[in-house]
Write a protein that holds these residues in place. Structure first.
Motif, short mmCIF file in Angstrom:
data_model
loop_
_atom_site.label_atom_id
_atom_site.label_comp_id
_atom_site.label_asym_id
_atom_site.label_seq_id
_atom_site.Cartn_x
_atom_site.Cartn_y
_atom_site.Cartn_z
N ARG A 287 1.62 -32.55 31.05
CA ARG A 287 1.54 -32.28 31.90
C ARG A 287 -0.13 -31.70 31.47
N GLU A 288 -0.16 -31.57 29.85
CA GLU A 288 -1.10 -30.80 29.62
C GLU A 288 -2.86 -30.93 29.14
N GLN A 289 -3.65 -30.60 29.59
CA GLN A 289 -4.88 -30.75 29.72
C GLN A 289 -5.42 -31.50 28.19
N ARG B 204 -1.23 -31.74 39.36
CA ARG B 204 0.35 -31.21 38.86
C ARG B 204 0.36 -29.36 38.98
N TYR B 205 1.07 -28.81 39.48
CA TYR B 205 1.45 -26.76 39.69
C TYR B 205 1.52 -26.72 38.51
N ASN B 206 0.41 -25.78 38.12
CA ASN B 206 0.12 -24.60 36.36
C ASN B 206 0.74 -23.78 36.81
N TRP B 207 2.40 -23.93 36.36
CA TRP B 207 2.78 -21.96 37.01
C TRP B 207 1.93 -21.25 35.96
N THR B 208 1.76 -21.19 35.00
CA THR B 208 1.16 -20.22 33.35
C THR B 208 -0.42 -19.90 33.88
N HIS B 209 -1.21 -20.08 35.12
CA HIS B 209 -2.28 -20.71 35.97
C HIS B 209 -3.09 -19.10 35.36
N PRO B 210 -4.08 -18.43 34.76
CA PRO B 210 -4.42 -17.18 35.04
C PRO B 210 -4.21 -16.55 36.44
N ALA B 211 -4.75 -17.35 37.39
CA ALA B 211 -5.15 -17.20 38.85
C ALA B 211 -3.80 -16.87 40.00
N GLY B 212 -2.47 -16.85 38.99
CA GLY B 212 -1.70 -16.78 39.94
C GLY B 212 -0.94 -18.13 40.55
#
Length: 431
Positions: free
Chosen positions: A188-190, A216-224
């Motif tokens: 899943r990681e970039q 994919r949903y990024n659950w740890t994204h800084p934008a929330g």
């Protein structure tokens, strides 16, 4: 003695067979025929990279493929084995041939995903082609689509390496298309920059393909919460993608992001939505088609324009037609005025100032200003003809746009009814 010999026989046979297999396990490149040059990718691509660039020319003609990915350095678990006959083009596809092949490619992909129930949408350069005329950009060599993470898991579980055969009026001889999923799709990681493409839809005849990436949903994204990310580095707020809009692309039902304009501007900037000359092509507003030009247009100094809201394809066509009508009427008026003001047989050259006749007036009589001559009949007929043609074309465009809007509204309404029915059925089951 005989019993011990019989017990050891299976082990001896297995060792002998293994040695025989190892002895005749030749490197695939050494037994290839009709190969113009090595295109295995070993010269530059790392072993970890799954999808390499398919090249539609200088490849192998009428070749029986036993191992699709012929790379002796790969572990055997990563080799894709299937027994089909693939006829690859031995020459570079021509301009029209490539356009037709890409059109067939996206049509078969969209039809297949609809049949198996996978939600997919247009992205990147393919979405930009939709913006202009609902077709693939003629200078593109592939197409780009996206799917959700759950859809990618579904495709990998049930349809990986599946061959779909299509025989249509546009493909009378029939053609095979293959769905191939990258085994690294689970990453899943970039950080996995070598495997940013999660799957491909491949034309087994021409070698052309569609790149399929996963949002994919990024659950740890800084934008929330609510941020979608792809391994190729693109990131979107989910409200820019969903709910998807229903439309048509290459004459086939398709889906696009909800905020398609904002998505395109973020990736290609606003200029890409209005620039009508690009990649040795000019966009013809009348034909709604990118026309190839013989040579690159000469660079001209940019003319400052008043900034205004970016119009979609329909609004741009209406604005263009209005400007064209105004210019035609102005030219007709100028031509008619010149014909009226000049007597027949008069010279077009202006006489010297000293020889110009003096204007004589009757003394004692009041001077009245000269009235504008009435427009001649031919000018009026020309204006009426232009206005009638414009009104007819505008009515046709309005009708087409209205039909498209009705279809979209009907599709949204049907989807809402299906959801209500599904919720009602679930409530009934619970009771």
């Amino acid at each position: 003695m005989r019993l011990s010999w019989l017990l050891s026989l299976p082990a001896v046979l297995s060792v002998a067979s293994a040695l025989a297999i190892e002895k005749r396990d030749a490197d695939f490149l050494s037994v290839r025929t009709k190969m113009h040059k090595d295109m295995s990718g070993r010269g530059g691509d790392p072993i970890e990279k799954y999808f390499r660039k398919y090249i539609s020319h200088e490849v192998f003609q009428d070749m029986i493929v036993g191992i699709f990915r012929a790379d002796a350095n790969r572990p055997s678990s990563q080799m894709k084995v299937y027994s089909i006959r693939i006829t690859m083009a031995d020459h570079e596809l021509g301009y029209r041939e490539r356009k037709q092949a890409l059109s067939n490619l996206i049509q078969t992909y969209l039809a297949t995903m609809a049949d198996i129930g996978v939600e997919t949408w247009l992205m990147h350069g393919t979405l930009l082609g939709w913006w202009w005329n609902r077709k693939i950009l003629p200078w593109d060599s592939d197409s780009d689509v996206q799917v959700s993470e759950s859809s990618m898991h579904y495709l990998a579980s049930y349809y990986n390496m599946t061959i779909f055969h299509y025989k249509t009026p546009r493909i009378p001889d029939g053609r095979d298309y293959m769905l191939e999923v990258n085994p690294h799709y689970i990453n899943r990681e970039q950080a996995d920059t070598l495997n940013v493409i999660d799957a491909r839809w491949v034309d087994t005849t021409s070698g052309l393909f569609i790149d399929i990436t996963t949002a994919r949903y990024n659950w740890t994204h800084p934008a929330g919460e609510g941020m979608l990310s792809c391994k190729d580095g693109h990131e979107y707020r989910d409200t820019y993608i969903f709910p998807l809009r229903d439309t048509f692309f290459e004459g086939t039902p398709a889906k696009i992001p909800f905020a398609y304009k904002e998505v395109l501007e973020a990736e290609y900037h606003q200029k890409a939505l209005t620039l009508t000359d690009f990649e040795n092509h000019h966009f013809d507003q009348d034909k709604l088609e990118w026309i190839p030009v013989a040579k690159k247009l000469e660079e001209q100094k940019p003319v400052p324009k008043k900034e205004g809201p970016v119009m979609d394809g329909f609004q741009a066509r209406v604005s263009y037609m209005q400007q064209k009508q105004a210019a035609s009427v102005q030219d007709a008026q100028k031509s008619a005025h010149d014909q009226v003001s000049k007597p027949a047989g008069a010279s077009t050259e202006k006489p010297p100032v000293s020889k110009q006749p003096k204007e004589t007036t009757n003394e004692g009589s009041a001077q009245t200003p000269k009235s504008e001559p009435a427009p001649p009949l031919k000018q009026k007929q020309a204006e009426d003809k232009i206005n009638a043609a414009f009104a007819k074309q505008l009515a046709s465009m309005n009708q087409s746009e209205e039909q498209r809007r009705i279809k979209e509204q009907k599709a949204v309404k049907d989807e809402e009814e299906r959801e209500k029915k599904a919720q009602a059925d679930e409530g009934t089951k619970k009771l």
